[in-house]
Write an enzyme that holds these catalytic residues in place. Structure first.
Site, PDB file in Angstrom:
ATOM      1  N   HIS A  39       3.330   8.384  19.373  1.00  0.00           N
ATOM      2  CA  HIS A  39       3.317   9.793  19.756  1.00  0.00           C
ATOM      3  C   HIS A  39       3.389  10.751  18.572  1.00  0.00           C
ATOM      4  O   HIS A  39       3.358  11.969  18.772  1.00  0.00           O
ATOM      5  CB  HIS A  39       4.463  10.088  20.721  1.00  0.00           C
ATOM      6  CG  HIS A  39       4.295   9.430  22.057  1.00  0.00           C
ATOM      7  ND1 HIS A  39       3.204   9.643  22.874  1.00  0.00           N
ATOM      8  CD2 HIS A  39       5.082   8.540  22.727  1.00  0.00           C
ATOM      9  CE1 HIS A  39       3.320   8.930  23.975  1.00  0.00           C
ATOM     10  NE2 HIS A  39       4.447   8.250  23.902  1.00  0.00           N
TER      11      HIS A  39
ATOM     12  N   ARG B 183       6.722   1.585  15.271  1.00  0.00           N
ATOM     13  CA  ARG B 183       6.158   1.518  16.622  1.00  0.00           C
ATOM     14  C   ARG B 183       4.652   1.707  16.511  1.00  0.00           C
ATOM     15  O   ARG B 183       4.167   2.748  16.063  1.00  0.00           O
ATOM     16  CB  ARG B 183       6.746   2.579  17.544  1.00  0.00           C
ATOM     17  CG  ARG B 183       6.082   2.528  18.928  1.00  0.00           C
ATOM     18  CD  ARG B 183       6.865   3.211  20.009  1.00  0.00           C
ATOM     19  NE  ARG B 183       6.814   4.664  19.929  1.00  0.00           N
ATOM     20  CZ  ARG B 183       7.264   5.469  20.916  1.00  0.00           C
ATOM     21  NH1 ARG B 183       7.796   4.949  22.011  1.00  0.00           N
ATOM     22  NH2 ARG B 183       7.194   6.779  20.779  1.00  0.00           N
TER      23      ARG B 183
ATOM     24  N   ASP C 246       1.443  -6.535   7.346  1.00  0.00           N
ATOM     25  CA  ASP C 246       0.964  -6.672   5.974  1.00  0.00           C
ATOM     26  C   ASP C 246       1.424  -5.504   5.099  1.00  0.00           C
ATOM     27  O   ASP C 246       1.622  -5.657   3.889  1.00  0.00           O
ATOM     28  CB  ASP C 246      -0.562  -6.773   5.943  1.00  0.00           C
ATOM     29  CG  ASP C 246      -1.075  -8.137   6.372  1.00  0.00           C
ATOM     30  OD1 ASP C 246      -0.255  -9.063   6.519  1.00  0.00           O
ATOM     31  OD2 ASP C 246      -2.299  -8.276   6.573  1.00  0.00           O
TER      32      ASP C 246
ATOM     33  N   GLU D 286       8.477   0.141  30.318  1.00  0.00           N
ATOM     34  CA  GLU D 286       8.660   1.548  30.673  1.00  0.00           C
ATOM     35  C   GLU D 286       7.857   1.959  31.891  1.00  0.00           C
ATOM     36  O   GLU D 286       7.384   3.087  32.004  1.00  0.00           O
ATOM     37  CB  GLU D 286       8.318   2.432  29.474  1.00  0.00           C
ATOM     38  CG  GLU D 286       7.075   2.026  28.712  1.00  0.00           C
ATOM     39  CD  GLU D 286       6.969   2.702  27.356  1.00  0.00           C
ATOM     40  OE1 GLU D 286       7.631   3.740  27.140  1.00  0.00           O
ATOM     41  OE2 GLU D 286       6.217   2.198  26.504  1.00  0.00           O
TER      42      GLU D 286
ATOM     43  N   ASP E 222       8.730   7.534  30.192  1.00  0.00           N
ATOM     44  CA  ASP E 222       7.597   6.984  30.942  1.00  0.00           C
ATOM     45  C   ASP E 222       8.042   6.399  32.274  1.00  0.00           C
ATOM     46  O   ASP E 222       7.339   6.514  33.281  1.00  0.00           O
ATOM     47  CB  ASP E 222       6.884   5.927  30.097  1.00  0.00           C
ATOM     48  CG  ASP E 222       6.014   6.549  29.029  1.00  0.00           C
ATOM     49  OD1 ASP E 222       4.929   7.053  29.352  1.00  0.00           O
ATOM     50  OD2 ASP E 222       6.422   6.551  27.857  1.00  0.00           O
TER      51      ASP E 222
END
Length: 258
Positions: free
Chosen positions: A48, A73, A87, A152, A178
């Protein structure tokens, strides 16, 4: 030389409770500042916040010197995205919108090297292995990667027990906003029906031996979540903290001399 120890994963395995904060400003300077605040962990938000791989990388770099563990995230549970952030040096990955066991099983494969997983073996070229200086990275990295999944939705809650049965899932984060929207309570995660679902899920996660996570900016909800078994708890977000402080200051002074 083996892969670096993941202190966040160790803390969760030891049953410790760790407190964190969200990073949504997508900026290295504010991320570095937040790293001095004293949180156990910080989430670099790729879902977000206006982050891409390079801004995530830059924030991982500035937080490396911080006592706060950096969690990334990803915007979605895609194999290539997870490979890229690992990585880049992330050791803990948070994946949103996990609704079923099959999805969760694939995520475990995404963070695991062959022959047991699908993570690409190019670590010699990457920051994760200190650019090939960590000679044993390939054989030791899996143990230090921490996979957190977000449940969620009502569909996700219905599949929660099956998700919890999967080896390789280190923690399950319940997404209040959510979930509230899916239950018909958009913008009201404190609705009693939503809270009941959240606390029941946290108890189930804890009982299954997994680490339970939550984001809460309401003190009563936070305390209830801790009682229900939450062990990695986010208590704020940089954008909210800045916005709230700025508005309070403006309200205090703007127009005061007119």
């Amino acid at each position: 030389m083996p892969a670096p120890i993941n202190p966040f994963k160790i803390a969760l395995r030891a049953g410790k409770t760790v407190f964190g904060c969200w990073l949504g400003l997508a900026d290295t300077f504010s991320a570095e500042l937040m790293g001095t605040a004293g949180f156990d962990w910080l989430v670099i938000d790729g879902e977000h916040a206006p982050n891409d791989l390079r801004t995530i990388l830059a924030q991982l770099q500035v937080l490396e010197a911080s006592p706060s563990h950096a969690i990334v995230r990803v915007p979605k549970g895609e194999t290539y995205l997870i490979k890229q952030v690992l990585d880049a040096g992330a050791q803990t990955v948070l994946v949103p919108m996990v609704d079923c066991a099959a999805q969760a099983r694939q995520l475990v494969r995404d963070v695991t090297f062959p022959p047991h997983g699908d993570r690409g073996v190019g670590y010699a070229l990457t920051r994760a292995s200190a650019f090939a200086q960590i000679a044993d990275y390939g054989t030791t990295a899996d143990e230090q990667v921490c996979l957190l999944v977000q449940v969620e939705s009502l569909k996700g809650l219905a599949a929660l027990d099956a998700i919890l049965a999967i080896d390789g899932i280190d923690g399950v984060f319940i997404g209040p906003a959510d979930l509230a929207a899916d239950m018909g309570h958009m913008g009201n995660s404190l609705h009693p029906d939503v809270q009941n679902k959240i606390m029941d899920a946290l108890r189930r996660i804890s009982a299954a031996g997994k680490a339970a996570g939550i984001l809460s900016t309401d003190d009563e909800m936070t305390q209830n979540a801790l009682k229900a078994g939450a062990r990695f708890v986010a208590v704020g977000a940089d954008s909210l903290l800045l916005g709230q402080a700025a508005r309070r200051l403006a309200e205090k002074w703007v127009g005061s001399n007119t």
